[in-house]
Enzyme design. Structure first.
Site, PDB file in Angstrom:
ATOM      1  N   LYS A  33       0.685  -1.175   0.223  1.00 30.77           N
ATOM      2  CA  LYS A  33      -0.235  -0.168  -0.068  1.00 30.77           C
ATOM      3  C   LYS A  33       0.973   0.926  -0.330  1.00 30.77           C
ATOM      4  CE  LYS A  33      -1.153   0.248   4.552  1.00 30.77           C
ATOM      5  NZ  LYS A  33       0.049   1.525   5.167  1.00 30.77           N
ATOM      6  N   THR A  34       2.249   1.401   0.840  1.00 32.34           N
ATOM      7  CA  THR A  34       2.804   2.758   0.982  1.00 32.34           C
ATOM      8  C   THR A  34       3.202   2.810  -1.020  1.00 32.34           C
ATOM      9  OG1 THR A  34       3.778   1.853   2.854  1.00 32.34           O
ATOM     10  CG2 THR A  34       4.901   3.283   1.505  1.00 32.34           C
ATOM     11  N   GLU A 212      -4.018   4.337   6.294  1.00 34.09           N
ATOM     12  CA  GLU A 212      -5.062   3.428   7.603  1.00 34.09           C
ATOM     13  C   GLU A 212      -5.684   4.448   7.914  1.00 34.09           C
ATOM     14  OE1 GLU A 212      -3.141   0.729   8.297  1.00 34.09           O
ATOM     15  OE2 GLU A 212      -1.178   0.646   8.135  1.00 34.09           O
ATOM     16  N   GLN A 242      -7.313  -4.634   9.961  1.00 36.01           N
ATOM     17  CA  GLN A 242      -6.072  -4.790  10.558  1.00 36.01           C
ATOM     18  C   GLN A 242      -7.098  -3.642  11.593  1.00 36.01           C
ATOM     19  OE1 GLN A 242      -1.882  -4.619   9.060  1.00 36.01           O
ATOM     20  NE2 GLN A 242      -3.113  -4.732   7.123  1.00 36.01           N
ATOM     21  N   ARG A 593       2.254 -10.286  10.429  1.00 39.98           N
ATOM     22  CA  ARG A 593       3.682  -9.135  10.650  1.00 39.98           C
ATOM     23  C   ARG A 593       5.049 -10.818  10.311  1.00 39.98           C
ATOM     24  NH1 ARG A 593       2.030  -5.262  10.027  1.00 39.98           N
ATOM     25  NH2 ARG A 593       0.018  -6.761   9.398  1.00 39.98           N
TER      26      ARG A 593
END
Length: 637
Positions: A33-34, A212, A242, A593
């Site tokens: 996403k970044t 986010e 999330q 993670r």
């Protein structure tokens, strides 16, 4: 740019190239996403011809903002005028230029959690409310929720809370200070009361991106909607799976109902994961698919299948901690980088046994999210001096440092000055100049107060002639604070002195990187730093942290400990369906993670304070993971 876009998968390219209208990007864990956000900014500038100054990208941490800024600079070359900031720093910057329109001076101080609680204590004292009966921290938390939800004081049903809330806000105004939640609430107030300001920022930010988005609260939602309602070029990126911060005010409905607010929304799902092995992804998906309140999506990857998840059932919590420590040693002997290993737990207290075992086995570790550098008393003392110099109405900072180092100006003297301030309607700092008019203060104390006042006046008058580092150096020297720490010979004082010296080094670095920055800029940036902003991924130490602190990070090896019913899911969620689903999302975040290896552990017995041994049941969430993904073989090699 076309060559650059070829690095993206089809869904990522689609998200980057849609220019007009509202977009909802559902970005699964590890789906890049970044990269999408940064490439979209670069595409708007390079291909569409949008001015960088017309783009606003909002993140939740300074660390994420800095990473995005760095990536965009690499794509476009050189600096640009894109605003890539957190919600709070965006609002702080807007208020620095427009706060006076709603009765706030532009050099306002930003109070952190500790300053806020200090001010609440003062307010309770003013209202003659016993702080033993009413917790200042509890009241501060209630005030935060009121502001997060943009409530007016008239909507507060509890009479005591309403009186404290009003008095607290009056004190903030008197001290020319804002708390964290004020930053957003006051911008919303500014936009709703000043059409010219709102119109200016709506035209300034024709293209808005929010990262986010599942973590936004009511105030952040309203702010975003106000900014975007004119041009409607709003792109929000997030993952409802999330959403784990409802206790901070985050509202999952903001992302689930985005299409209700913007019916013409284009929805894009990023489901290809670039982080984890297939087995890890299958386990995560098997857990989270059981939630009802979510957008349907399934993560997939082209990565290797990977190892089975290792599950260890321990007799007790100490055996569990020892297992983790010994496994870490084993991994280290095989060449693993300790900095790429993380141990997660649900509640902070669970770290104690882990830390004890790591110390016993001499394993270097770091507890992420414990007392932060800028929260240490000695650092806050130096910053309080700088804040007072920047804003002499800041009575909280003045009270903190008037007797640091010791000037024999005691609590009773400060209370007499505070009473004089209230009685005559003048700022506490102005009382220092009129100290001879305050009754029942002895001559020696008056003399020391005058010496302190002259020093601060000199620093205020001379601040324009120095950069921030030179000013900070003057503060620690002329106040006598650094000398007072140097006189002490204990290890504790040595560490405190080294911390102050480290602060000075950091300020020097800040000035070198931002030569035109003002003291306002520096204090604002320090005030808005978060736990994760201070985490250093290059440290060769095992990372211990709560599952909540793990969000946004990734590691080669992850241990998730304490997988017991009552911990994960937490016992408080048992009778609340939405909270229960959030606990499931929390485990999903923990699982995703991990890049290469995942260990999950459970203790059949865990000691409880006063209750003694507590015999536990395994987390029901573990039963949702297919058995073929898990191995219970845990012999040491």
């Amino acid at each position: 740019m076309d060559d650059i876009l070829s690095r993206l998968n089809p869904e990522q390219r689609k998200a980057v190239k849609i220019v007009r209208g509202p977009i909802l990007i559902l970005a699964g864990a590890g789906s890049g996403k970044t990269r999408v956000i940064t490439y979209r900014v670069a595409y708007l500038i390079h291909k569409v011809g949008v001015s960088p100054g017309n783009i606003l990208a909002i993140t939740f941490t300074n660390k994420a903002a800095e990473e995005m800024q760095t990536r965009i600079q690499k794509l476009l070359g050189g600096n640009n005028e894109v605003w890539i900031r957190t919600f709070h720093s965006t609002c702080a910057r807007i208020l620095r230029g427009g706060a006076e329109r709603i009765g706030i001076k532009n050099n306002f101080t930003i109070y952190d959690e500790y300053d806020q609680i200090s001010l609440v204590k003062e307010c309770l004292g003013d209202l003659e409310i016993d702080t033993k009966a009413v917790s200042p921290a509890h009241v501060a938390g209630a005030i935060n929720k009121i502001k997060e939800n943009l409530q007016s004081s008239t909507a507060i049903e509890n009479d005591l809370l309403r009186h404290v809330y009003n008095h607290y806000n009056n004190k903030l105004l008197e001290y020319n200070a804002l708390d964290f939640d004020d930053l957003i609430m006051k911008v919303v107030e500014l936009f709703k009361t000043d059409d010219d300001i709102l119109d200016y920022y709506q035209d300034r930010f024709k293209y808005i991106m929010v990262d986010e988005y599942q973590d936004t609260n009511r105030a952040q939602y309203v702010l975003t909607k106000l900014l975007a309602e004119k041009h409607r070029n709003l792109c929000v990126v997030g993952d409802d799976d999330q959403s784990i911060y409802s206790w901070r005010g985050a509202e999952i409905r903001n992302i689930l109902d985005f299409e209700r607010d913007f019916p013409d929304t284009t929805v894009i799902k990023l489901q290809q994961n670039y982080r984890s092995t297939k087995r890890i992804l299958d386990a995560a998906s098997a857990v989270v698919k059981n939630n009802e309140y979510r957008k349907p999506k399934t993560l997939w990857c082209e990565n290797k299948v990977g190892e089975q998840i290792q599950f260890f059932e321990a007799d007790d919590a100490y055996t569990e901690a020892a297992f983790v420590a010994r496994k870490v040693i084993e991994l280290g002997l095989k060449g693993a980088n300790l900095g790429e290993i993380a141990v997660f737990y649900r509640i902070n207290y669970q770290s104690r046994l882990l830390e004890e075992c790591f110390i016993t086995y001499r394993i270097p570790y770091e507890v992420v999210g414990s007392l932060r550098f800028y929260e240490r008393a000695e650092i806050k003392n130096v910053l309080a001096y700088l804040r007072l110099i920047n804003n002499n109405l800041d009575a909280v900072s003045l009270r903190r440092i008037i007797n640091i180092p010791s000037r024999k100006i005691g609590h009773e003297t400060i209370e007499k000055m505070s009473s004089f301030s209230k009685e005559h309607g003048i700022a506490l700092y102005d009382v220092l100049h009129d100290i001879d008019k305050v009754k029942n203060i002895n001559s020696g104390t008056r003399r020391r107060i005058k010496e302190f006042t002259r020093m601060i006046d000199s620093l205020i008058d001379g601040r324009e002639g120095f950069d921030i580092y030179e000013l900070a150096l003057r503060v620690v020297k002329e106040s006598g604070y650094l000398a007072s720490l140097s006189q002490e010979k204990t290890e504790r004082e040595y560490v405190r002195r080294k911390n102050v010296e480290e602060l000075l080094i950091s300020i020097k670095d800040y000035v070198r990187e931002r030569p035109s920055a003002t003291l306002d800029n520096y204090l604002e940036e320090v005030s808005l730093r978060s736990d994760i902003d201070e985490w250093n991924e290059s440290n060769a130490r095992v990372n211990l942290m709560t599952l909540h602190n793990a969000k946004g990070l990734e590691f080669d090896v992850v241990f998730i400990t304490g997988l017991e019913d009552g911990l994960i899911p937490h016992y408080k969620s048992q009778h609340d369906e939405r909270q229960y689903e959030e606990e499931r999302r929390l485990l999903y975040v923990g699982i995703t993670r991990a890049r290469e290896k995942l260990f999950m552990t459970y203790a059949r017995q865990r000691d409880m304070f006063r209750a003694g041994p507590n015999y536990t049941e395994i987390s029901p969430f573990l039963n949702e993971i297919p058995s073929d993904l898990i191995s219970t073989g845990y012999d040491f090699e």
